[in-house]
Design a protein around this motif. Structure first.
Motif, PDB file in Angstrom:
ATOM      1  N   VAL A  52     -30.215  11.867  -2.446  1.00  0.00           N
ATOM      2  CA  VAL A  52     -31.204  12.948  -2.482  1.00  0.00           C
ATOM      3  C   VAL A  52     -31.468  13.362  -3.927  1.00  0.00           C
ATOM      4  CG1 VAL A  52     -31.652  15.349  -1.840  1.00  0.00           C
ATOM      5  CG2 VAL A  52     -30.622  13.794  -0.174  1.00  0.00           C
ATOM      6  N   ALA A  53     -30.395  13.478  -4.717  1.00  0.00           N
ATOM      7  CA  ALA A  53     -30.543  13.863  -6.130  1.00  0.00           C
ATOM      8  C   ALA A  53     -31.362  12.823  -6.889  1.00  0.00           C
ATOM      9  CB  ALA A  53     -29.164  14.025  -6.767  1.00  0.00           C
ATOM     10  N   MET A 102     -36.085  11.169   1.203  1.00  0.00           N
ATOM     11  CA  MET A 102     -34.728  10.661   1.389  1.00  0.00           C
ATOM     12  C   MET A 102     -34.151  11.100   2.731  1.00  0.00           C
ATOM     13  SD  MET A 102     -32.441   8.713   0.415  1.00  0.00           S
ATOM     14  CE  MET A 102     -33.413   8.236  -1.008  1.00  0.00           C
ATOM     15  N   ALA A 103     -34.413  12.333   3.127  1.00  0.00           N
ATOM     16  CA  ALA A 103     -33.908  12.806   4.416  1.00  0.00           C
ATOM     17  C   ALA A 103     -34.458  11.951   5.556  1.00  0.00           C
ATOM     18  CB  ALA A 103     -34.273  14.275   4.617  1.00  0.00           C
ATOM     19  N   SER A 150     -32.242   5.338   8.925  1.00  0.00           N
ATOM     20  CA  SER A 150     -31.108   4.434   8.701  1.00  0.00           C
ATOM     21  C   SER A 150     -29.965   4.703   9.679  1.00  0.00           C
ATOM     22  CB  SER A 150     -30.610   4.585   7.261  1.00  0.00           C
ATOM     23  OG  SER A 150     -29.535   3.727   7.014  1.00  0.00           O
ATOM     24  N   THR A 151     -29.599   5.980   9.817  1.00  0.00           N
ATOM     25  CA  THR A 151     -28.474   6.320  10.691  1.00  0.00           C
ATOM     26  C   THR A 151     -28.819   6.102  12.161  1.00  0.00           C
ATOM     27  OG1 THR A 151     -29.162   8.641  10.491  1.00  0.00           O
ATOM     28  CG2 THR A 151     -27.327   7.937   9.129  1.00  0.00           C
ATOM     29  N   PHE A 152     -30.060   6.392  12.543  1.00  0.00           N
ATOM     30  CA  PHE A 152     -30.482   6.192  13.928  1.00  0.00           C
ATOM     31  C   PHE A 152     -30.342   4.715  14.307  1.00  0.00           C
ATOM     32  CE2 PHE A 152     -33.477   5.810  17.478  1.00  0.00           C
ATOM     33  CZ  PHE A 152     -33.220   6.968  18.192  1.00  0.00           C
ATOM     34  N   LYS A 197     -26.737  16.076   9.736  1.00  0.00           N
ATOM     35  CA  LYS A 197     -26.732  16.796   8.457  1.00  0.00           C
ATOM     36  C   LYS A 197     -28.020  16.571   7.667  1.00  0.00           C
ATOM     37  CE  LYS A 197     -21.698  16.931   7.964  1.00  0.00           C
ATOM     38  NZ  LYS A 197     -20.510  16.409   7.253  1.00  0.00           N
ATOM     39  N   PHE A 198     -28.548  15.340   7.710  1.00  0.00           N
ATOM     40  CA  PHE A 198     -29.785  15.066   6.974  1.00  0.00           C
ATOM     41  C   PHE A 198     -31.010  15.609   7.721  1.00  0.00           C
ATOM     42  CE2 PHE A 198     -27.184  12.385   4.335  1.00  0.00           C
ATOM     43  CZ  PHE A 198     -27.823  12.417   3.112  1.00  0.00           C
ATOM     44  N   THR A 199     -30.918  15.706   9.050  1.00  0.00           N
ATOM     45  CA  THR A 199     -31.983  16.369   9.811  1.00  0.00           C
ATOM     46  C   THR A 199     -32.029  17.844   9.422  1.00  0.00           C
ATOM     47  OG1 THR A 199     -31.615  14.848  11.662  1.00  0.00           O
ATOM     48  CG2 THR A 199     -32.897  16.827  12.122  1.00  0.00           C
TER      49      THR A 199
END
Length: 472
Positions: A299-300, A314-315, A321-323, A109-111
């Motif tokens: 992100v905000a 942030m993305a 972080s998730t990786f 989702k962030f990608t």
């Protein structure tokens, strides 16, 4: 087996497995449940106390049973084979694999934030409400890639883990520093408004869609339900520190280094989480956190700190972080299934190591099932189902510290739980309150977990029946 992981590596595994996507996402839902920055911080502090108390308690068991399998081994040794199997069953079916899937979906989702085509393209397949999207495919590719890397040996997985964990810690520290230095219009004072009134007023603002109507009339009792619902998010963001116990067989001096890594890691991560939430409260007003676009308060906040380029920053941070988080979960989880297989409680194929000295088949089984779960695409549903089950098994394990002290007082304990029995009792008290409140206020968060464990009971008896028939 060669001890390939030092104290630094073990601590990086703890921190890397904990810091995934949750800290960047869950504060929106938490604020909607709480309505006040004061209570948001209070819930993170409660979760921090819960997490560190759990890690301190587990330390005693890690010194008594310093071998691969970790939490599965503790439950198995203390409460018997069936209890151990039910934990391992829950771990494989949803706890470990579901967390891998949820974090991989967050990566996707962030990608998509950087590559909008991933979100905007038509689904690859759709039948009714079920659909397969490119974001899901990306999540599965990442799960498979990290599974493959970890089948090539501990060294590769360890280097990847250390690199990504250090990167995200430094990035979080940068976000925290700039979050106080660069924000011109601080929302600190208004966000830390205290009391039932802030909670009730917020209930009136957001309406029945987010806060049940009955909550508006019952004041303080309502807040307890809000705290329990909010803790689903903070607990999910703070789990997986026990993954290091799964790797005990590959850690140098596990009787000391496992507990050190758990305590150092949990204290550091919970401190970072608290500071990140203080940045949210400084950079955004209450509605800005609660109703951040697509539940992405990070992100905000980053937009307020760095301007339009903040969304890109942030993305990238969340992707890193998730990786790293997925890698830590993949690396550790397979060791449990291998230990279960050796006990006759999992597929026999999972027993052996490959030529790189790691449980290759166990890793692939985990990766394939996590990919199947990722096809559901429901990050929130997975999160809701996982948190309750995890805390339940944490409580059983922490209770094991007390039970073992009573049953085997003379057992050698290289490390003893700090402030025993206060520390394990504190964990059990907070954990019980969390679970009971969820059962009362949010039963939909609890019954799937119960059902999952109950399904494991006939599976256990079926496996044992086969063993008895074969004369095992």
């Amino acid at each position: 087996m060669d001890k390939k992981l030092k104290l630094w590596d073990a601590t990086m595994l703890v921190m890397g497995s904990m810091i995934g996507s949750g800290i960047f996402i869950v504060s929106s839902d938490m604020m909607r449940n709480l309505g006040s920055g004061y209570w948001l911080i209070a819930v993170w502090i409660i979760t921090g106390i819960l997490t560190v108390a759990g890690a301190i308690s587990y330390g005693e068991l890690s010194s008594v049973f310093p071998k691969a399998g970790g939490q599965y081994t503790y439950i198995n040794e203390i409460f018997g084979k069936m209890a151990g199997f039910l934990y391992g069953w829950g771990l494989f079916t949803v706890i470990q694999t579901g967390t891998i899937a949820a974090v991989a979906m967050a990566f996707g989702k962030f990608t998509a934030y950087l590559v909008p085509w991933l979100n905007n393209s038509d689904p690859i397949f759709q039948s009714g409400s079920f659909r397969i999207t490119w974001v899901q495919i990306l999540a599965i590719v990442i799960i498979m890639l990290l599974t493959y890397i970890n089948t090539r040996g501990v060294k590769g997985g360890k280097l990847l883990q250390n690199l990504f964990t250090v990167s995200k810690i430094l990035a979080l520290l940068g976000l925290i520093a700039f979050g106080f230095i660069l924000v011109k219009d601080s929302h600190w004072a208004e966000n830390l408004s205290f009391g039932w009134k802030a909670f009730q007023d917020f209930g009136k603002e957001v309406g029945n869609d987010l806060v049940p109507a009955g909550w508006k009339e019952i004041g303080g009792i309502t807040l307890l339900g809000g705290i329990a619902a909010a803790m689903v998010g903070s607990v999910f963001s703070s789990v997986a520190w026990e993954n290091v116990t799964f790797m005990s067989g590959e850690i140098e001096n596990p009787k000391k280094n496992v507990v050190k890594s758990m305590v150092f890691g949990t204290v550091a991560v919970m401190s970072l989480y608290l500071l990140v939430n203080l940045v949210y409260l400084n950079a955004l007003d209450r509605d800005g956190i609660a109703f951040a676009d697509k539940n992405r308060p990070a992100v905000a906040a980053s937009e307020m700190i760095f301007g339009n380029f903040g969304t890109v920053i942030m993305a990238v941070l969340v992707m890193i972080s998730t990786f790293g988080c997925i890698n830590g979960l993949v690396l550790a989880g397979a060791r449990v299934y291998q230990t279960m297989a050796k006990d006759g409680l999992f597929f026999k194929a999972a027993i052996g190591n490959n030529r790189h000295g790691v449980p290759g088949k166990s890793l692939w089984m985990q990766g394939i099932w996590a990919s199947v779960l990722a096809l559901s695409g429901q990050y929130g549903d997975l999160l809701d189902m996982i948190s309750f089950v995890i805390v339940l098994f944490y409580m059983i394990t922490v209770f094991g510290v007390i039970w073992l002290r009573i049953k085997k007082p003379d057992l050698e304990r290289p490390y003893k739980t700090w402030l025993y029995p206060v520390t394990p009792l504190l964990y059990l008290l907070i954990g019980t309150a969390f679970c009971v409140l969820l059962i009362i206020y949010k039963p939909q968060y609890t019954w799937p977990g119960f059902l999952l464990i109950l399904i494991g009971v006939p599976v256990y008896f079926f496996i044992n029946r086969k063993d008895k028939e074969q004369g095992v």
